[in-house]
Scaffold this motif. Structure first.
Motif, PDB file in Angstrom:
ATOM      1  N   ASP A 229      -8.354   0.788  -3.340  1.00 53.81           N
ATOM      2  CA  ASP A 229      -7.077   0.308  -2.850  1.00 53.81           C
ATOM      3  C   ASP A 229      -6.979  -1.202  -2.978  1.00 53.81           C
ATOM      4  O   ASP A 229      -5.971  -1.743  -3.434  1.00 53.81           O
ATOM      5  CB  ASP A 229      -6.948   0.715  -1.377  1.00 53.81           C
ATOM      6  CG  ASP A 229      -5.534   1.121  -1.049  1.00 53.81           C
ATOM      7  OD1 ASP A 229      -5.027   2.027  -1.746  1.00 53.81           O
ATOM      8  OD2 ASP A 229      -4.950   0.513  -0.139  1.00 53.81           O
TER       9      ASP A 229
ATOM     10  N   ALA B 149      -6.885  11.570  -7.441  1.00 55.73           N
ATOM     11  CA  ALA B 149      -5.531  11.492  -6.907  1.00 55.73           C
ATOM     12  C   ALA B 149      -5.026  12.878  -6.580  1.00 55.73           C
ATOM     13  O   ALA B 149      -4.439  13.124  -5.522  1.00 55.73           O
ATOM     14  CB  ALA B 149      -4.611  10.849  -7.915  1.00 55.73           C
TER      15      ALA B 149
ATOM     16  N   TYR C  21      -4.621   7.524 -16.203  1.00 52.26           N
ATOM     17  CA  TYR C  21      -3.686   8.599 -15.900  1.00 52.26           C
ATOM     18  C   TYR C  21      -2.979   9.062 -17.159  1.00 52.26           C
ATOM     19  O   TYR C  21      -2.896  10.245 -17.449  1.00 52.26           O
ATOM     20  CB  TYR C  21      -2.631   8.135 -14.894  1.00 52.26           C
ATOM     21  CG  TYR C  21      -3.038   8.372 -13.468  1.00 52.26           C
ATOM     22  CD1 TYR C  21      -2.996   9.652 -12.929  1.00 52.26           C
ATOM     23  CD2 TYR C  21      -3.466   7.334 -12.677  1.00 52.26           C
ATOM     24  CE1 TYR C  21      -3.384   9.874 -11.620  1.00 52.26           C
ATOM     25  CE2 TYR C  21      -3.853   7.542 -11.360  1.00 52.26           C
ATOM     26  CZ  TYR C  21      -3.803   8.819 -10.845  1.00 52.26           C
ATOM     27  OH  TYR C  21      -4.191   9.035  -9.564  1.00 52.26           O
TER      28      TYR C  21
ATOM     29  N   ARG D 220       2.266   1.962  -3.355  1.00 52.45           N
ATOM     30  CA  ARG D 220       1.192   2.524  -4.185  1.00 52.45           C
ATOM     31  C   ARG D 220       0.986   3.998  -3.870  1.00 52.45           C
ATOM     32  O   ARG D 220       0.895   4.834  -4.763  1.00 52.45           O
ATOM     33  CB  ARG D 220      -0.117   1.785  -3.943  1.00 52.45           C
ATOM     34  CG  ARG D 220      -0.387   0.633  -4.865  1.00 52.45           C
ATOM     35  CD  ARG D 220      -1.860   0.310  -4.926  1.00 52.45           C
ATOM     36  NE  ARG D 220      -2.454   0.054  -3.629  1.00 52.45           N
ATOM     37  CZ  ARG D 220      -2.331  -1.092  -2.961  1.00 52.45           C
ATOM     38  NH1 ARG D 220      -1.613  -2.085  -3.465  1.00 52.45           N
ATOM     39  NH2 ARG D 220      -2.914  -1.240  -1.808  1.00 52.45           N
ATOM     40  N   ASP D 221       0.923   4.298  -2.599  1.00 54.44           N
ATOM     41  CA  ASP D 221       0.729   5.687  -2.210  1.00 54.44           C
ATOM     42  C   ASP D 221       1.861   6.563  -2.737  1.00 54.44           C
ATOM     43  O   ASP D 221       1.640   7.675  -3.195  1.00 54.44           O
ATOM     44  CB  ASP D 221       0.653   5.811  -0.682  1.00 54.44           C
ATOM     45  CG  ASP D 221      -0.677   5.282  -0.160  1.00 54.44           C
ATOM     46  OD1 ASP D 221      -1.581   5.049  -0.990  1.00 54.44           O
ATOM     47  OD2 ASP D 221      -0.805   5.098   1.059  1.00 54.44           O
TER      48      ASP D 221
ATOM     49  N   ALA E 190      -4.229  13.908  -2.778  1.00 57.84           N
ATOM     50  CA  ALA E 190      -2.836  13.898  -2.376  1.00 57.84           C
ATOM     51  C   ALA E 190      -2.269  15.289  -2.100  1.00 57.84           C
ATOM     52  O   ALA E 190      -1.287  15.421  -1.400  1.00 57.84           O
ATOM     53  CB  ALA E 190      -1.990  13.212  -3.444  1.00 57.84           C
ATOM     54  N   HIS E 191      -2.875  16.300  -2.651  1.00 65.04           N
ATOM     55  CA  HIS E 191      -2.291  17.631  -2.520  1.00 65.04           C
ATOM     56  C   HIS E 191      -3.316  18.627  -2.021  1.00 65.04           C
ATOM     57  O   HIS E 191      -4.499  18.347  -1.959  1.00 65.04           O
ATOM     58  CB  HIS E 191      -1.776  18.105  -3.886  1.00 65.04           C
ATOM     59  CG  HIS E 191      -0.344  17.774  -4.109  1.00 65.04           C
ATOM     60  ND1 HIS E 191       0.622  18.731  -4.214  1.00 65.04           N
ATOM     61  CD2 HIS E 191       0.276  16.598  -4.251  1.00 65.04           C
ATOM     62  CE1 HIS E 191       1.784  18.151  -4.412  1.00 65.04           C
ATOM     63  NE2 HIS E 191       1.611  16.849  -4.448  1.00 65.04           N
TER      64      HIS E 191
ATOM     65  N   THR F  20       0.838  -1.192   0.000  1.00 62.76           N
ATOM     66  CA  THR F  20       0.000   0.000   0.000  1.00 62.76           C
ATOM     67  C   THR F  20       0.871   1.239   0.000  1.00 62.76           C
ATOM     68  O   THR F  20       0.588   2.220  -0.701  1.00 62.76           O
ATOM     69  CB  THR F  20      -0.882   0.039   1.259  1.00 62.76           C
ATOM     70  OG1 THR F  20      -1.649  -1.160   1.296  1.00 62.76           O
ATOM     71  CG2 THR F  20      -1.814   1.233   1.234  1.00 62.76           C
TER      72      THR F  20
ATOM     73  N   VAL G 121       3.604   6.067  -5.378  1.00 67.39           N
ATOM     74  CA  VAL G 121       3.421   6.250  -6.813  1.00 67.39           C
ATOM     75  C   VAL G 121       2.318   7.266  -7.102  1.00 67.39           C
ATOM     76  O   VAL G 121       2.482   8.178  -7.913  1.00 67.39           O
ATOM     77  CB  VAL G 121       3.098   4.909  -7.504  1.00 67.39           C
ATOM     78  CG1 VAL G 121       2.658   5.121  -8.943  1.00 67.39           C
ATOM     79  CG2 VAL G 121       4.305   3.978  -7.448  1.00 67.39           C
ATOM     80  N   PHE G 122       1.222   7.121  -6.407  1.00 68.08           N
ATOM     81  CA  PHE G 122       0.119   8.042  -6.676  1.00 68.08           C
ATOM     82  C   PHE G 122       0.448   9.465  -6.249  1.00 68.08           C
ATOM     83  O   PHE G 122       0.058  10.428  -6.908  1.00 68.08           O
ATOM     84  CB  PHE G 122      -1.169   7.555  -6.006  1.00 68.08           C
ATOM     85  CG  PHE G 122      -1.776   6.379  -6.702  1.00 68.08           C
ATOM     86  CD1 PHE G 122      -2.055   6.445  -8.067  1.00 68.08           C
ATOM     87  CD2 PHE G 122      -2.050   5.204  -6.025  1.00 68.08           C
ATOM     88  CE1 PHE G 122      -2.592   5.352  -8.734  1.00 68.08           C
ATOM     89  CE2 PHE G 122      -2.586   4.103  -6.692  1.00 68.08           C
ATOM     90  CZ  PHE G 122      -2.855   4.178  -8.040  1.00 68.08           C
ATOM     91  N   ALA G 123       1.191   9.580  -5.166  1.00 70.66           N
ATOM     92  CA  ALA G 123       1.597  10.921  -4.738  1.00 70.66           C
ATOM     93  C   ALA G 123       2.499  11.552  -5.790  1.00 70.66           C
ATOM     94  O   ALA G 123       2.420  12.747  -6.068  1.00 70.66           O
ATOM     95  CB  ALA G 123       2.315  10.853  -3.389  1.00 70.66           C
TER      96      ALA G 123
END
Lengths: 220, 220
Positions: free
Chosen positions: B114, B85, B131, A124-125, B89-90, A121, A127-129
């Motif tokens: 997830d 995302a 993406y 993955r996070d 994330a931001h 996980t 990568v997504f970030a």
DNA sequence: CAGCCGTCTGTGACCATATCACAAAGAGGG
DNA sequence: CCCTCTTTGTGATATGGTCACAGACGGCTG
């Protein structure tokens, strides 16, 4: 656990479970490229996810007409997800990544990448970030290009690029590429800044002398 | 397996194993929003991945100065990964998604998302492909805004937006927003196109009369 | 050192687009 | 039918991009 692992340089990866870190270390290779090398682009499609250990990669796009604009930079401690996914999944777009300095990167093969995204996980996070960061970068570029004034954008970029002391070694053409504009526009704007004693220009170099005022212009 | 599942509308998902499809169906909800509703943005941060079943969502960005530009559209059969995302994330960037028609979408909760990215390579590929598509969209926008001529861009957009027959219902201001330019610029360019008998304009509507020439301009 | 050459910078003219400030023309409601 | 709001038209001006050169600087070579 012999080495002080490169993994710990990546904020989002430092807390991976030991097993995952292990996989990552064993199944990836550290590669080096000299300054100026093409990291990806029409001539070099990457099949690895690159995690940049040292140096910076400049990602830019060239239009049909030959004009170029810098989209963003990948710095040490960041990953190059965009480009990988983008180039793997679609026809190559006219984006290219070029090593701006000598660089060192950990290359993660597609299969390992796949396995890690499945198993962790946290990976993955990470990568997504990384995606999110690049996407907001692109949003910013669009905003600036579509609505930004040139004096503001140039001031911003000069402040970003300038070394902490001493002159910035760069040509007007290179600055124009940074902003996606024409060389003449940069020359004229620099002359205007110089007239106002905000900086001094030499052949292939710019030295900021009044950073405060420049900052004020940059954030206007 | 009672229903003709919505999953099969998504190219990248149709071949998921039955078990995964099952999870997806059971753990997601089909939601509807009326035309004009904010799908995400400063006022509505999504915590679901949305897979659009019907309608279109227009994603745009507004600058500090209040000017707006359309970044891309999400059509039926596509997913809204970027925005999710990005906003999760931001810090929220000034991008917003708005339902351009009445819409219906499958909402996948974060936890399910997830789990699926962990369990299914195909689902992962679907996500990464989504993406990649959006990113190339953004690359294209940057290219057009930075280097594209207005007549070309307007012609392109008119052809994209025009219904197969009948007039396109849109104001000059809305067209300006599509391109991230000023209303006057659109008015003048439309007048020029009309003078050349490529289209006819009415209040709030544009009807293309010479699509061929317009196409030629669009691809110049 | 002189001359040459390639790169970088400066400049003027001109075109395209953006901005600003209004005026005028529909469209719809009272 | 008038009032008001939205949409569109228009001229003036500012900014940025394009084009066509000219000149300036640096490095190299004879």
């Amino acid at each position: 656990m012999i080495t002080t692992n490169w993994i710990d340089r990546f904020e989002g990866l430092a807390r991976l479970p030991a097993g995952i870190k292990d996989t990552l270390t064993r199944q990836s290779a550290v590669v080096s490229l000299p300054k100026g090398a093409e990291v990806f682009g029409p001539g070099a499609v990457p099949d690895n996810l690159l995690l940049l250990l040292d140096g910076t990669v400049r990602v830019s796009q060239t239009s049909q007409s030959g004009r170029e604009i810098v989209l963003y930079r990948v710095e040490a401690g960041q990953s190059c997800v965009l480009t990988t996914a983008c180039l793997l999944a679609h026809e190559a777009y006219a984006a290219e990544g070029r090593a701006e300095t000598d660089i060192r990167a950990a290359a993660i093969p597609r299969a390992t990448f796949d396995r890690l995204t499945a198993e962790s996980t946290q990976f993955r996070d990470f990568v997504f970030a990384a995606y999110a960061r690049r996407i907001t970068d692109l949003f910013r570029v669009i905003d600036e290009v579509a609505f930004g004034k040139i004096d503001m954008r140039l001031a911003q970029r000069l402040l970003e690029l300038a070394p902490s002391r001493g002159p910035l070694k760069i040509t007007h053409q290179q600055l124009a590429t940074e902003l996606g504009t024409a060389r003449e526009v940069v020359s004229r704007q620099l002359a205007e800044f110089a007239r106002r004693d905000l900086l001094s220009v030499g052949r292939g170099s710019v030295e900021i002398t009044d950073a405060d005022t420049l900052r004020r212009i940059a954030s206007a």
